[in-house]
Design a protein around this motif. Structure first.
Motif, PDB file in Angstrom:
ATOM      1  N   LYS A   1       2.051  10.431  -2.703  1.00 50.50           N
ATOM      2  CA  LYS A   1       2.600   9.042  -3.530  1.00 50.50           C
ATOM      3  C   LYS A   1       3.804   8.981  -4.245  1.00 50.50           C
ATOM      4  O   LYS A   1       4.767   8.429  -4.156  1.00 50.50           O
ATOM      5  CB  LYS A   1       1.501   8.335  -3.095  1.00 50.50           C
ATOM      6  CG  LYS A   1       2.013   6.698  -2.618  1.00 50.50           C
ATOM      7  CD  LYS A   1       1.391   5.422  -2.870  1.00 50.50           C
ATOM      8  CE  LYS A   1       0.633   5.417  -1.747  1.00 50.50           C
ATOM      9  NZ  LYS A   1      -0.606   4.473  -1.915  1.00 50.50           N
TER      10      LYS A   1
ATOM     11  N   ARG B   1      -9.453  13.959   2.454  1.00 50.04           N
ATOM     12  CA  ARG B   1      -9.015  12.376   2.639  1.00 50.04           C
ATOM     13  C   ARG B   1      -8.092  12.483   3.561  1.00 50.04           C
ATOM     14  O   ARG B   1      -7.294  11.091   3.988  1.00 50.04           O
ATOM     15  CB  ARG B   1      -8.960  11.675   1.818  1.00 50.04           C
ATOM     16  CG  ARG B   1     -10.496  12.264   0.780  1.00 50.04           C
ATOM     17  CD  ARG B   1     -10.578  11.059  -0.536  1.00 50.04           C
ATOM     18  NE  ARG B   1      -9.393   9.934  -0.623  1.00 50.04           N
ATOM     19  CZ  ARG B   1      -8.685   9.124  -1.868  1.00 50.04           C
ATOM     20  NH1 ARG B   1      -8.556  10.499  -2.592  1.00 50.04           N
ATOM     21  NH2 ARG B   1      -8.237   8.003  -2.135  1.00 50.04           N
ATOM     22  N   HIS B   2      -7.166  13.098   3.935  1.00 51.28           N
ATOM     23  CA  HIS B   2      -5.333  13.352   4.282  1.00 51.28           C
ATOM     24  C   HIS B   2      -5.976  12.938   6.203  1.00 51.28           C
ATOM     25  O   HIS B   2      -7.028  13.588   6.455  1.00 51.28           O
ATOM     26  CB  HIS B   2      -4.954  14.133   4.769  1.00 51.28           C
ATOM     27  CG  HIS B   2      -4.189  15.169   3.157  1.00 51.28           C
ATOM     28  ND1 HIS B   2      -4.596  15.918   2.820  1.00 51.28           N
ATOM     29  CD2 HIS B   2      -2.969  14.256   3.196  1.00 51.28           C
ATOM     30  CE1 HIS B   2      -4.119  15.610   1.772  1.00 51.28           C
ATOM     31  NE2 HIS B   2      -3.434  15.101   1.999  1.00 51.28           N
TER      32      HIS B   2
ATOM     33  N   ASP C   1       1.978   3.971   1.992  1.00 50.77           N
ATOM     34  CA  ASP C   1       0.545   4.674   2.536  1.00 50.77           C
ATOM     35  C   ASP C   1       2.269   5.368   2.785  1.00 50.77           C
ATOM     36  O   ASP C   1       2.857   5.554   4.265  1.00 50.77           O
ATOM     37  CB  ASP C   1      -0.696   4.850   3.570  1.00 50.77           C
ATOM     38  CG  ASP C   1      -1.523   6.035   3.733  1.00 50.77           C
ATOM     39  OD1 ASP C   1      -0.868   6.670   2.761  1.00 50.77           O
ATOM     40  OD2 ASP C   1      -1.632   5.930   4.608  1.00 50.77           O
TER      41      ASP C   1
ATOM     42  N   ASN D   1       0.873  -1.281  -0.038  1.00 46.91           N
ATOM     43  CA  ASN D   1      -0.315   0.135  -0.040  1.00 46.91           C
ATOM     44  C   ASN D   1       1.303   1.400  -0.475  1.00 46.91           C
ATOM     45  O   ASN D   1       0.266   2.345  -0.338  1.00 46.91           O
ATOM     46  CB  ASN D   1      -1.016  -0.143   1.168  1.00 46.91           C
ATOM     47  CG  ASN D   1      -2.242  -0.672   1.125  1.00 46.91           C
ATOM     48  OD1 ASN D   1      -2.818  -0.717  -0.615  1.00 46.91           O
ATOM     49  ND2 ASN D   1      -2.796  -1.527   1.984  1.00 46.91           N
TER      50      ASN D   1
ATOM     51  N   GLU E   1     -10.244   1.963   2.258  1.00 46.62           N
ATOM     52  CA  GLU E   1     -11.199   2.870   2.885  1.00 46.62           C
ATOM     53  C   GLU E   1     -12.632   2.090   1.506  1.00 46.62           C
ATOM     54  O   GLU E   1     -13.400   2.587   1.593  1.00 46.62           O
ATOM     55  CB  GLU E   1     -10.271   4.088   1.177  1.00 46.62           C
ATOM     56  CG  GLU E   1     -10.035   4.823   1.582  1.00 46.62           C
ATOM     57  CD  GLU E   1      -8.772   5.759   1.003  1.00 46.62           C
ATOM     58  OE1 GLU E   1      -9.289   7.117   1.330  1.00 46.62           O
ATOM     59  OE2 GLU E   1      -8.323   5.661   0.147  1.00 46.62           O
TER      60      GLU E   1
ATOM     61  N   HIS F   1      -6.880   3.726  -1.303  1.00 44.06           N
ATOM     62  CA  HIS F   1      -6.787   2.448  -0.067  1.00 44.06           C
ATOM     63  C   HIS F   1      -7.498   1.662   0.252  1.00 44.06           C
ATOM     64  O   HIS F   1      -8.861   1.614   0.177  1.00 44.06           O
ATOM     65  CB  HIS F   1      -5.750   3.154   1.428  1.00 44.06           C
ATOM     66  CG  HIS F   1      -5.429   2.287   2.259  1.00 44.06           C
ATOM     67  ND1 HIS F   1      -5.932   1.130   2.862  1.00 44.06           N
ATOM     68  CD2 HIS F   1      -4.333   2.533   2.415  1.00 44.06           C
ATOM     69  CE1 HIS F   1      -5.044   0.860   3.585  1.00 44.06           C
ATOM     70  NE2 HIS F   1      -3.995   1.554   3.346  1.00 44.06           N
TER      71      HIS F   1
ATOM     72  N   LEU G   1      -1.722  11.154  -0.750  1.00 43.59           N
ATOM     73  CA  LEU G   1      -3.094  10.681  -1.906  1.00 43.59           C
ATOM     74  C   LEU G   1      -2.230  10.286  -2.989  1.00 43.59           C
ATOM     75  O   LEU G   1      -0.812  10.891  -2.568  1.00 43.59           O
ATOM     76  CB  LEU G   1      -3.682  11.889  -1.908  1.00 43.59           C
ATOM     77  CG  LEU G   1      -5.261  12.053  -0.739  1.00 43.59           C
ATOM     78  CD1 LEU G   1      -5.311  13.414  -0.676  1.00 43.59           C
ATOM     79  CD2 LEU G   1      -5.376  11.133   0.132  1.00 43.59           C
TER      80      LEU G   1
ATOM     81  N   ARG H   1      -5.546   9.045   5.238  1.00 41.78           N
ATOM     82  CA  ARG H   1      -4.098   8.890   4.605  1.00 41.78           C
ATOM     83  C   ARG H   1      -3.330   9.340   4.857  1.00 41.78           C
ATOM     84  O   ARG H   1      -3.654  10.761   5.239  1.00 41.78           O
ATOM     85  CB  ARG H   1      -4.810   9.103   3.216  1.00 41.78           C
ATOM     86  CG  ARG H   1      -5.923   8.013   2.930  1.00 41.78           C
ATOM     87  CD  ARG H   1      -5.340   6.752   1.570  1.00 41.78           C
ATOM     88  NE  ARG H   1      -4.825   6.808   0.682  1.00 41.78           N
ATOM     89  CZ  ARG H   1      -4.820   6.863  -0.303  1.00 41.78           C
ATOM     90  NH1 ARG H   1      -5.830   6.911  -0.570  1.00 41.78           N
ATOM     91  NH2 ARG H   1      -4.001   7.450  -1.181  1.00 41.78           N
TER      92      ARG H   1
ATOM     93  N   GLU I   1      -5.333   2.116  -5.327  1.00 41.84           N
ATOM     94  CA  GLU I   1      -5.809   3.009  -5.106  1.00 41.84           C
ATOM     95  C   GLU I   1      -7.438   2.459  -5.632  1.00 41.84           C
ATOM     96  O   GLU I   1      -7.919   2.288  -6.347  1.00 41.84           O
ATOM     97  CB  GLU I   1      -5.499   4.188  -6.352  1.00 41.84           C
ATOM     98  CG  GLU I   1      -6.236   6.002  -6.070  1.00 41.84           C
ATOM     99  CD  GLU I   1      -5.599   5.637  -4.634  1.00 41.84           C
ATOM    100  OE1 GLU I   1      -6.464   7.417  -4.258  1.00 41.84           O
ATOM    101  OE2 GLU I   1      -4.055   6.124  -4.213  1.00 41.84           O
TER     102      GLU I   1
END
Length: 309
Positions: free
Chosen positions: A77, A215-216, A27, A25, A60, A57, A73, A70, A55
């Motif tokens: 990344k 989304r952070h 992240d 992943n 999610e 994750h 994003l 996250r 994508e």
């Protein structure tokens, strides 16, 4: 380094196939992730280095009701992976079809047929396929049958244990961006588009660039010494607040408000990054605008001292 991001795995061109591929992943692209990338490259330095991630994750996908978590994003990344030497980032769409794909089908269809992977690298805890039915032992057996190399990388650890995205999230939520930075190998950064606020900061003498967290992950609410990364790449020190503005009646979403030191200009509509450097104090409610203005001045002085600005 130029890095190509692929958001689908069907019909990839020859240039995007046949590399050595780091799996996960990824992240945050933290120090442990970069060890996997380094191992993939060192095993086959003659091949282009690629990373395969998912994508959105998987968490999610399976738990959309969870709060945002996250660290990075996809654009951030991909930038971090490029900085680590990746020529290709495969952001495989994680949907119901992929979630239901058995481990062997994933290896055959995605890794072998689509990506043409010639060497793989992953962490020791990597799991994949329907209900996480594939692990590194399975992957090793499959890769040996296909004549594909595999490097399994042990965890990178510090005195507190293995470095993980979970530890980094916890450090940020507890108000320790400096600890998160030690695990990441860099300051954690929120990227977003500057939106029009109510201009109250300007009226108070402390204009701010406002970015929604979206989304952070939401770090500890409060005031931070920060460094802003502007659209042209320039770095500007500042002071920022993460919160919902309780003194002003509250916001429905968490915003990151940043005052840039000794900088003047228009950032509306531009994407900027805010790197959290040091937590200064918890979010608070003040008795009126004068008290708020005095608190901001005190916060700015502390942030300047921390940053040497």
């Amino acid at each position: 380094m130029t890095c190509q991001v692929w958001t689908g795995w069907h019909g990839l061109p020859a240039a995007a196939r046949g590399g050595t591929v780091a799996l996960g992943n990824l992240d945050g692209v933290h120090r442990g992730h970069r060890a996997v990338l380094a191992a993939a490259h060192s095993a086959r330095p003659d091949l282009p280095l690629a990373a395969l991630t998912f994508e959105p994750h998987p968490r999610e996908h399976f738990r959309p009701q969870d709060p945002p978590f996250r660290l990075t994003l996809l654009p951030a990344k991909a930038a971090a992976l490029a900085a680590a030497g990746c020529a290709h980032v495969h952001a495989v769409p994680f949907d119901a079809a992929l979630a239901g794909m058995e481990a062997e089908a994933f290896c055959d269809t995605v890794l072998h047929e689509a990506l043409g992977a010639r060497h793989l690298a992953c962490g020791a805890d990597f799991a994949f396929g329907h209900r996480r039915g594939g692990d590194v032992a399975f992957l090793a057996r499959w890769a040996e049958r296909r004549g594909i190399g595999l490097t399994v990388v042990p965890p990178v650890s510090d005195a507190a244990g293995p470095i993980s995205s979970t530890r980094i999230r916890r450090a940020l939520q507890d108000g320790y961006p400096d600890r998160a930075a030690a695990l990441l190998g860099r300051d954690w950064e929120v990227r977003g588009e500057v939106f029009h606020g109510d201009r109250l900061g300007r009226e108070l003498g402390w204009p701010t660039a406002n970015v929604w967290l979206g989304r952070h992950l939401e770090p500890a609410r409060g005031v931070y010494a920060v460094v802003a990364v502007l659209a042209d790449g320039s770095l500007v020190p500042g002071v920022a607040n993460v919160g919902r503005r309780p003194t002003l009646g509250g916001d429905p979403e968490t915003r990151l408000e940043t005052h840039l030191f000794d900088w003047f200009g228009d950032l509306y509509g531009q994407e900027i990054g805010i790197r959290l450097h040091r937590f200064l104090r918890e979010d608070a409610t003040f008795d009126g605008l004068d008290a708020l203005k005095a608190a901001i001045a005190s916060d700015a002085a502390r942030a300047r001292a921390v940053l040497g600005a």
